[in-house]
Design a protein around this motif. Structure first.
Motif, mmCIF file in Angstrom:
data_model
loop_
_atom_site.group_PDB
_atom_site.id
_atom_site.type_symbol
_atom_site.label_atom_id
_atom_site.label_comp_id
_atom_site.label_asym_id
_atom_site.label_seq_id
_atom_site.Cartn_x
_atom_site.Cartn_y
_atom_site.Cartn_z
ATOM 1 N N PHE A 71 0.833 -1.206 0.000
ATOM 2 C CA PHE A 71 0.000 0.000 0.000
ATOM 3 C C PHE A 71 0.866 1.253 0.000
ATOM 4 O O PHE A 71 0.535 2.254 -0.632
ATOM 5 C CB PHE A 71 -0.952 0.004 1.194
ATOM 6 C CG PHE A 71 -2.024 -1.043 1.105
ATOM 7 C CD1 PHE A 71 -3.069 -0.918 0.206
ATOM 8 C CD2 PHE A 71 -1.982 -2.166 1.908
ATOM 9 C CE1 PHE A 71 -4.060 -1.875 0.114
ATOM 10 C CE2 PHE A 71 -2.967 -3.135 1.827
ATOM 11 C CZ PHE A 71 -4.005 -2.991 0.916
ATOM 12 N N CYS A 72 1.985 1.194 0.714
ATOM 13 C CA CYS A 72 2.923 2.324 0.734
ATOM 14 C C CYS A 72 3.476 2.575 -0.664
ATOM 15 O O CYS A 72 3.514 3.714 -1.138
ATOM 16 C CB CYS A 72 4.065 2.049 1.712
ATOM 17 S SG CYS A 72 3.547 1.814 3.426
ATOM 18 N N THR A 73 3.874 1.496 -1.326
ATOM 19 C CA THR A 73 4.420 1.594 -2.679
ATOM 20 C C THR A 73 3.381 2.167 -3.642
ATOM 21 O O THR A 73 3.695 3.029 -4.462
ATOM 22 C CB THR A 73 4.888 0.212 -3.165
ATOM 23 O OG1 THR A 73 5.863 -0.279 -2.246
ATOM 24 C CG2 THR A 73 5.478 0.270 -4.557
ATOM 25 N N ALA A 74 2.137 1.715 -3.533
ATOM 26 C CA ALA A 74 1.076 2.202 -4.418
ATOM 27 C C ALA A 74 0.805 3.689 -4.193
ATOM 28 O O ALA A 74 0.595 4.437 -5.150
ATOM 29 C CB ALA A 74 -0.197 1.392 -4.201
ATOM 30 N N ALA A 75 0.818 4.111 -2.950
ATOM 31 C CA ALA A 75 0.580 5.527 -2.643
ATOM 32 C C ALA A 75 1.700 6.396 -3.204
ATOM 33 O O ALA A 75 1.436 7.423 -3.852
ATOM 34 C CB ALA A 75 0.451 5.727 -1.134
ATOM 35 N N ILE A 76 2.934 5.984 -2.985
ATOM 36 C CA ILE A 76 4.082 6.738 -3.495
ATOM 37 C C ILE A 76 4.034 6.790 -5.022
ATOM 38 O O ILE A 76 4.302 7.832 -5.629
ATOM 39 C CB ILE A 76 5.411 6.097 -3.020
ATOM 40 C CG1 ILE A 76 5.524 6.140 -1.501
ATOM 41 C CG2 ILE A 76 6.611 6.718 -3.706
ATOM 42 C CD1 ILE A 76 5.985 7.417 -0.903
ATOM 43 N N ARG A 77 3.651 5.692 -5.652
ATOM 44 C CA ARG A 77 3.580 5.638 -7.118
ATOM 45 C C ARG A 77 2.547 6.628 -7.642
ATOM 46 O O ARG A 77 2.809 7.356 -8.614
ATOM 47 C CB ARG A 77 3.247 4.224 -7.570
ATOM 48 C CG ARG A 77 3.324 4.041 -9.076
ATOM 49 C CD ARG A 77 3.035 2.622 -9.557
ATOM 50 N NE ARG A 77 3.599 1.590 -8.689
ATOM 51 C CZ ARG A 77 2.866 0.634 -8.114
ATOM 52 N NH1 ARG A 77 1.573 0.551 -8.298
ATOM 53 N NH2 ARG A 77 3.459 -0.275 -7.356
ATOM 54 N N LEU A 78 1.358 6.658 -7.036
ATOM 55 C CA LEU A 78 0.331 7.598 -7.490
ATOM 56 C C LEU A 78 0.802 9.038 -7.324
ATOM 57 O O LEU A 78 0.650 9.857 -8.237
ATOM 58 C CB LEU A 78 -0.979 7.387 -6.716
ATOM 59 C CG LEU A 78 -2.084 8.398 -6.998
ATOM 60 C CD1 LEU A 78 -2.466 8.433 -8.474
ATOM 61 C CD2 LEU A 78 -3.302 8.104 -6.133
ATOM 62 N N LEU A 79 1.388 9.345 -6.188
ATOM 63 C CA LEU A 79 1.871 10.707 -5.954
ATOM 64 C C LEU A 79 2.969 11.086 -6.940
ATOM 65 O O LEU A 79 3.033 12.229 -7.390
ATOM 66 C CB LEU A 79 2.344 10.849 -4.505
ATOM 67 C CG LEU A 79 1.215 10.787 -3.475
ATOM 68 C CD1 LEU A 79 1.774 10.528 -2.079
ATOM 69 C CD2 LEU A 79 0.379 12.059 -3.508
ATOM 70 N N ALA A 80 3.811 10.128 -7.304
ATOM 71 C CA ALA A 80 4.868 10.390 -8.286
ATOM 72 C C ALA A 80 4.280 10.728 -9.646
ATOM 73 O O ALA A 80 4.796 11.597 -10.354
ATOM 74 C CB ALA A 80 5.809 9.189 -8.391
ATOM 75 N N THR A 81 3.174 10.056 -10.033
ATOM 76 C CA THR A 81 2.553 10.366 -11.324
ATOM 77 C C THR A 81 1.990 11.777 -11.343
ATOM 78 O O THR A 81 1.845 12.368 -12.408
ATOM 79 C CB THR A 81 1.421 9.374 -11.693
ATOM 80 O OG1 THR A 81 0.336 9.527 -10.792
ATOM 81 C CG2 THR A 81 1.924 7.945 -11.718
ATOM 82 N N LYS A 82 1.688 12.306 -10.165
ATOM 83 C CA LYS A 82 1.168 13.670 -10.052
ATOM 84 C C LYS A 82 2.289 14.706 -9.986
ATOM 85 O O LYS A 82 2.029 15.896 -10.013
ATOM 86 C CB LYS A 82 0.299 13.804 -8.790
ATOM 87 C CG LYS A 82 -0.902 12.887 -8.772
ATOM 88 C CD LYS A 82 -1.888 13.321 -9.820
ATOM 89 C CE LYS A 82 -3.136 12.471 -9.779
ATOM 90 N NZ LYS A 82 -4.118 12.941 -10.758
#
Length: 85
Positions: A14-25
């Motif tokens: 879940f941490c990885t997924a959150a960081i990934r979404l924020l990186a796309t932004k």
């Protein structure tokens, strides 16, 4: 864009997924790895009103919550406005 703090721990999908979404932004993310800095867990819990799971995500001073909360903001179109605030 507002700075984002994300409290994480190792091997947390879940941490990885959150960081990934924020990186796309393109969000400026500071990752606070509780595996490396266990002394910061108390800080996280205080900021998150007692929440103890990871990730705990903060956009500026706003407590978003966890990964599911972050993705809910994205689905409803509110994440970009919060980041740009």
């Amino acid at each position: 864009m507002k700075p984002v703090d994300v409290y994480t721990q190792p091997f947390c999908g879940f941490c990885t997924a959150a960081i990934r979404l924020l990186a796309t932004k393109g969000a400026p993310v500071t990752e606070i790895d509780l595996g490396r800095h266990p002394d910061r867990r108390a800080e996280m819990k205080q900021r998150a009103n007692g929440a103890h799971t990871t990730p705990q995500i903060f956009v500026g001073d706003h407590h978003v919550g966890g990964c599911d909360d972050l993705y809910a903001l994205e689905r409803t179109g509110k994440l970009d406005a919060l980041l740009d605030g």
